[in-house]
Scaffold this motif. Structure first.
Motif, mmCIF file in Angstrom:
data_model
loop_
_atom_site.group_PDB
_atom_site.id
_atom_site.type_symbol
_atom_site.label_atom_id
_atom_site.label_comp_id
_atom_site.label_asym_id
_atom_site.label_seq_id
_atom_site.Cartn_x
_atom_site.Cartn_y
_atom_site.Cartn_z
ATOM 1 N N GLU A 146 -2.327 9.706 4.013
ATOM 2 C CA GLU A 146 -1.955 8.323 3.705
ATOM 3 C C GLU A 146 -0.430 8.158 3.816
ATOM 4 O O GLU A 146 0.067 7.190 4.401
ATOM 5 C CB GLU A 146 -2.436 7.996 2.290
ATOM 6 C CG GLU A 146 -2.610 6.520 2.068
ATOM 7 C CD GLU A 146 -3.199 6.201 0.706
ATOM 8 O OE1 GLU A 146 -3.162 7.072 -0.187
ATOM 9 O OE2 GLU A 146 -3.675 5.066 0.559
ATOM 10 N N LEU A 147 0.300 9.129 3.287
ATOM 11 C CA LEU A 147 1.767 9.034 3.307
ATOM 12 C C LEU A 147 2.333 9.099 4.723
ATOM 13 O O LEU A 147 3.415 8.572 4.988
ATOM 14 C CB LEU A 147 2.376 10.154 2.457
ATOM 15 C CG LEU A 147 2.117 10.088 0.956
ATOM 16 C CD1 LEU A 147 2.687 11.308 0.252
ATOM 17 C CD2 LEU A 147 2.704 8.810 0.346
ATOM 18 N N GLU B 187 -4.426 12.514 0.530
ATOM 19 C CA GLU B 187 -3.213 11.873 -0.015
ATOM 20 C C GLU B 187 -2.031 12.033 0.952
ATOM 21 O O GLU B 187 -1.243 11.098 1.141
ATOM 22 C CB GLU B 187 -2.868 12.493 -1.374
ATOM 23 C CG GLU B 187 -3.801 12.053 -2.484
ATOM 24 C CD GLU B 187 -3.651 12.878 -3.763
ATOM 25 O OE1 GLU B 187 -3.893 12.323 -4.845
ATOM 26 O OE2 GLU B 187 -3.324 14.086 -3.674
ATOM 27 N N GLU C 68 0.843 -1.215 0.000
ATOM 28 C CA GLU C 68 0.000 0.000 0.000
ATOM 29 C C GLU C 68 0.870 1.254 0.000
ATOM 30 O O GLU C 68 0.576 2.236 -0.688
ATOM 31 C CB GLU C 68 -0.910 0.001 1.235
ATOM 32 C CG GLU C 68 -2.020 -1.015 1.174
ATOM 33 C CD GLU C 68 -2.739 -1.187 2.521
ATOM 34 O OE1 GLU C 68 -3.873 -1.705 2.509
ATOM 35 O OE2 GLU C 68 -2.153 -0.838 3.576
ATOM 36 N N ALA D 241 0.985 4.266 -2.706
ATOM 37 C CA ALA D 241 0.719 5.661 -2.289
ATOM 38 C C ALA D 241 1.867 6.583 -2.701
ATOM 39 O O ALA D 241 1.644 7.708 -3.163
ATOM 40 C CB ALA D 241 0.510 5.709 -0.777
#
Lengths: 359, 63
Positions: A54-55, A51, A28, A32
Motif C-alpha cells: 500500500e505504501l 501494508e 488514503e 496508510a
C-alpha cells in the motif's frame, strides 16, 4: 573503437512506474502512513507485505511524509549513528559473468580494461586512505564469479594485515562461495561478506543469465551460517516493476542481512542497460524510505549511483532511512568528495559510528 | 576532463579532440590516453585513481 563505447546520454525522463494497483489518494496515503507509524513505532512490529505494498503506491505528494516516517523508524530501531565504509576494486574487469548493468563483465564492450589483483601494498594504501576518512569498514571487491584458490590465499593474507594495520573491519565481495570457502573466510577474520541479490527473483533472468538467483541466495545463506555478517543489496532502476521491487523486499527479509547497500543504476556505456533512464530523484527517495520501513533493523547504506540519481537530494536520503554510506570513490567511477559527505553528516548532526544489526 | 585545446584525444571516449570536445562525466576517471587515444588500465581507490597508458605511462590523481 566500437560505437558501443560512446558515452551514455544521461536521461532524466520519468522512470516508468509499472504497478498492479491504482495510486492511493492523498487521504488514503495519510491513513496508510499513520497506520505504518503505529505498527513500527508504537507496536514495534514489522509491516506485512500488504501494508508495504500500500505504501509503495502513495502519491508523489506524500513521499516526504513517507520519508519522514522512515527517518523516525531508523532512529527508533537503529539509533542516530551513521556507518562509513570505503570500497576498493582489488581486481577489476574481466569478469566471466554477464550482469547486464556491469561495466566489468568480459561479455560486453565497455571502457573498463581488465587489471589483475592489486599488490598488497596498493590494497593496504587504499585501506589507510579509508581509515583516514573516518570509516570503520573497508570492503575488498573482486570482479569474479567466485574466488579461486590463489584469490582465497590473497584474501586470507590481506584481511588480517588490513585489520591489524588500520583497525578497520574488513569486508569482502568475491562472488559465489562454496561452503568450504565461506568457512575459511569466516575463520580468516572477514567481518562482513557482500553478495547482492540485486533484483527480485522473478526479474533476475532479465539481468543475469550466467548464474541464477538461487546461487546468490545460497551464498547468502552460507555467509550467515558461517558467522560472517551478511551484506546483501539491491540495484534499482533496471526496468523492474513496482511489484518486483516489493518482491525483492520480501526476499531480502528472508535472507536476513545485517547490511543492505542500496544502489541506483548508473547506465554504463557498452552494457545492455546503457539505454535505461535514470531513477528520478523523488522516486529514489520513495524507495529509500520503503527499504527502511520494510527492513527497520538493517544498516541501510547509500551505495553506487547516488550522485547520478539524487544529485542535490543526497541529504534528503539521509533523512529518509539511510544510516550508512560508502565514502570516497566506487569501484570503477568516482564519488563526490569525502569532505562533502562528512560535512553533510555534520550539518545533519549525524554522528559517524560503528553499527551492527539490531536484534 | 581533458582540455581539448591541449589534448590530442578526449579522455572519455578516445576520439580525436577535433571530433569530441570532451564528453567525460565528472564522476568518471579518464579511460583513454589524452595523447594517443588508446584505452588505459584504470584503478580507482577510495581517494583517487590511477590510469596507465602502455605508451605514455601512468597518470595518478587524488580526488
Amino acid at each position: 573503437m566500437s560505437d558501443t563505447l560512446q558515452p551514455v546520454q544521461i536521461s532524466r525522463k520519468p522512470t516508468p512506474s509499472r504497478g498492479s494497483r491504482t495510486p492511493l489518494t492523498a487521504d488514503e496515503a495519510r491513513r496508510a502512513i499513520r497506520a505504518a507509524e503505529t505498527a513500527l513505532l508504537d507496536e514495534r512490529r514489522m509491516l506485512t507485505a500488504e501494508e508495504l505494498a500500500e505504501l509503495a503506491y502513495v502519491p508523489d505528494g506524500s513521499v516526504p511524509s513517507l520519508a519522514s516516517l522512515a527517518h523516525e523508524v531508523r532512529l527508533a530501531w537503529c539509533g542516530p549513528e551513521v556507518e562509513v565504509e570505503g570500497i576498493l576494486s582489488a581486481k577489476t574487469g574481466g569478469c566471466p559473468e554477464d550482469c547486464h548493468f556491469c561495466s566489468q563483465s568480459s561479455k560486453f564492450d565497455t571502457v573498463v580494461k581488465a587489471t589483475p589483483f592489486l599488490d598488497t601494498d596498493e590494497v593496504l594504501e587504499a585501506a589507510r586512505e579509508t581509515a583516514a576518512l573516518g570509516a570503520s569498514e573497508f570492503c575488498i571487491v573482486l570482479a569474479v564469479r567466485g574466488p579461486d584458490e590463489r584469490t582465497m590465499q590473497r584474501l586470507l593474507e590481506l584481511v588480517p594485515l588490513i585489520n591489524g594495520e588500520t583497525g578497520l573491519n574488513v569486508a569482502v565481495s568475491a562472488g559465489i562461495l562454496t561452503p568450504e570457502q565461506a568457512k575459511r573466510l569466516a575463520d580468516g577474520g572477514v567481518h562482513r561478506y557482500n553478495h547482492n541479490l540485486e533484483t527480485a527473483k522473478s526479474y533476475f533472468p532479465q539481468v543475469v543469465t550466467s548464474h541464477d538467483w538461487t546461487e546468490r541466495e545460497q551464498t547468502c545463506e552460507l555467509v550467515r551460517e558461517h558467522g560472517m555478517e551478511l551484506c546483501c543489496g539491491a540495484l534499482l532502476g533496471m526496468g523492474e516493476s513496482i511489484d518486483q521491487r516489493l518482491e525483492l523486499l520480501g526476499q531480502l527479509r528472508e535472507v536476513d542481512p545485517t547490511e543492505v547497500p542500496l544502489n541506483f543504476l548508473k547506465p554504463m556505456a557498452g552494457t545492455p542497460f546503457a539505454h535505461l533512464p535514470a531513477v528520478e530523484p523523488l522516486e529514489a527517495i520513495r524507495w529509500i524510505a520503503l527499504f527502511r520501513i520494510a527492513l527497520p533493523t538493517v544498516i541501510l547504506r547509500y551505495a553506487g549511483g547516488r550522485e547520478f540519481t539524487l544529485g542535490d537530494l543526497q541529504a534528503m536520503g539521509m533523512t529518509s532511512g539511510i544510516n550508512a554510506l560508502i565514502i570516497g570513490n566506487y569501484l570503477t567511477y568516482l564519488g563526490r568528495s569525502p569532505q562533502e559527505d562528512l560535512k553533510m553528516l555534520d550539518d545533519l548532526r549525524m554522528p559517524v559510528g560503528l553499527l551492527s544489526k539490531v536484534i | 576532463m581533458s582540455n581539448p585545446t591541449e589534448a590530442a584525444h578526449c579522455d572519455g571516449c578516445g576520439k580525436p579532440s577535433i571530433e569530441c570536445a570532451g564528453c567525460r562525466w565528472e564522476y568518471d576517471p579518464p579511460h583513454y590516453c589524452a595523447q594517443c587515444g588508446v584505452r588505459m588500465a584504470v584503478n580507482v581507490s577510495p581517494n583517487g585513481w590511477k590510469a596507465r597508458c602502455k605508451t605514455h605511462g601512468e597518470l595518478t590523481r587524488l580526488t
